[in-house]
Design a protein around this motif. Sequence first.
Motif: not given
Length: 553
Positions: A301-307
């Motif tokens: 559920g991680y987002t690409p923005e967060a990464v």
Amino acid sequence: MSTETPHTANFLRTIVQEDLKGGKRETIVTRFPPEPNGYLHIGHAKSICLNFGLAKEFGGRCHLRFDDTNPVKEETEYVESIKESVRWLGFSWGTHLYYASEYFEQLYQWAEHLILQGKAYVDDLTAEEIRAHRGTLTEAGKESPWRNRSPEENLDLFRRMRAGEFPDGAKVLRAKIDMASPNMNLRDPVMYRIIHASHPHVGDAWRIYPMYDYAHGQSDAIEGITHSICTLEFEDHKPLYEWFLDNLPVPNRPRQYEFARLNLTYAVMSKRKLLQLVKDGDVSGWDDPRMPTIMGIRRRGYTPEAVRNFCETIGVGRSDSWIDMSILEESVRQDLNERAPRVMAVLKPLRLVIEDYPEGEAEELTIPYHPQKPELGSRVVPFCSELFIEQDDFAEVPPKGFKRLSPGEEIRLRGAYIIKCVDVEKDAEGAVTAVRCTYDPETRSGLPGSERKVKGVIHWVSARHAETAKVRLYDRLFTDPNPSGDDWKDHLNPASMEILADCRLEPSLATAQAEDRFQFERQGYFCVDLKDSRPGAPVFNRTVTLRDSWTKK
């Protein structure tokens, strides 16, 4: 609203700026060169963000190139997963997708060039004998007895190697550099080995395959790469990278720059170890949500923005260091806090009966999805006389400071009414099976006069209208911040996954789609699993808790 972190200064950004400003380079061309022998992990995400990010920032381009020089370990599955991971992170290579195997003929011709120049030779030593001849950091290596073959003999043997005349391991092609060099990589490194295996990309055309150290720099040169950015473990390989460029008629001269790789606590970043976890059945696959692979954290559920924000926040340095997993998790929390709708889900249900609420009736409560973001809208949540609450939200004998439901006490149901516990039901073993309450009809949330305060607020779902779903609670895969050594697998966390098969969710979640993300009120952030969910039957993965509770366990 964007949650992207602004660019921060780092030495590579400075180098690119100076090269462009000083006219040393007209444009910037970078590349991301993964080997297709496994799934990409969070460490690769840092390299992806760096290479694609620098090219985008300075108006250049970044190539995606598969360094597919070992057909024994490479698979099409890995190629496709790598492409998908790069796309998911938000980057595009456009028309610039390449394979080192597409350069095999050119690399072969350049190898013949080195042979004719007396700078490469065919060696009959075995791999074990070559290692024994290399020497040590304090002792010079020993020359192979085949080192002084004539260029003509070497050329003939090399062409016969290509023709498939010799078995695997019978001969190799080595660069003739310096067996006494203090840099072990310059002690006549192997350039080609014999492998009788079909290649996933070029089929059965070859029986000899170039080594990474030979193919890499020349592939950069062929593609016109200006800044060849790699991690620090390749720093000692740089003299060899430059030796090949110096001794071959390459069309372009790239420069290699090294940065510190990402080392993340409570995880392993070795492809070999990740593959072992998969093969040993410790995880369900490369994309298991507990894995640090990009496909794994995507399912989590991680987002690409967060990464991307995480990679920008930790910066780019020249010294290896460890980044605590909590920094990555906090980056995910910050991003999801901005975008995730709030909903109610009861993970471990306990039945609650409101005795004085009209039996058989139901009302619809309108509750906003986000208290600070009206633009996210609201949803209708049904309310009736029988509800489910969390087992942990009731205590027959409450501990000191307990602010949830207990006999004789009042609490508010989120978005609904104030209730008071008046009785409990128990099974034959004395365990509480239901809580019986009364309610105050004048305290419905949002109505005039409903502001009466009580000590706690808990979430709930209507028993009659609730959806039943499977929820997986994930935690860190390892209990040790640095699982290393021969016993690294002894630190696997036996509680890294808990499966709850009888969770009750508000009905708005019945239509949730794959990769939809929510905050389950008071529980954490959850995502609809990309792989195991079905239409009308979502499976939810816990992405991250509402706060870092690891150190309290």
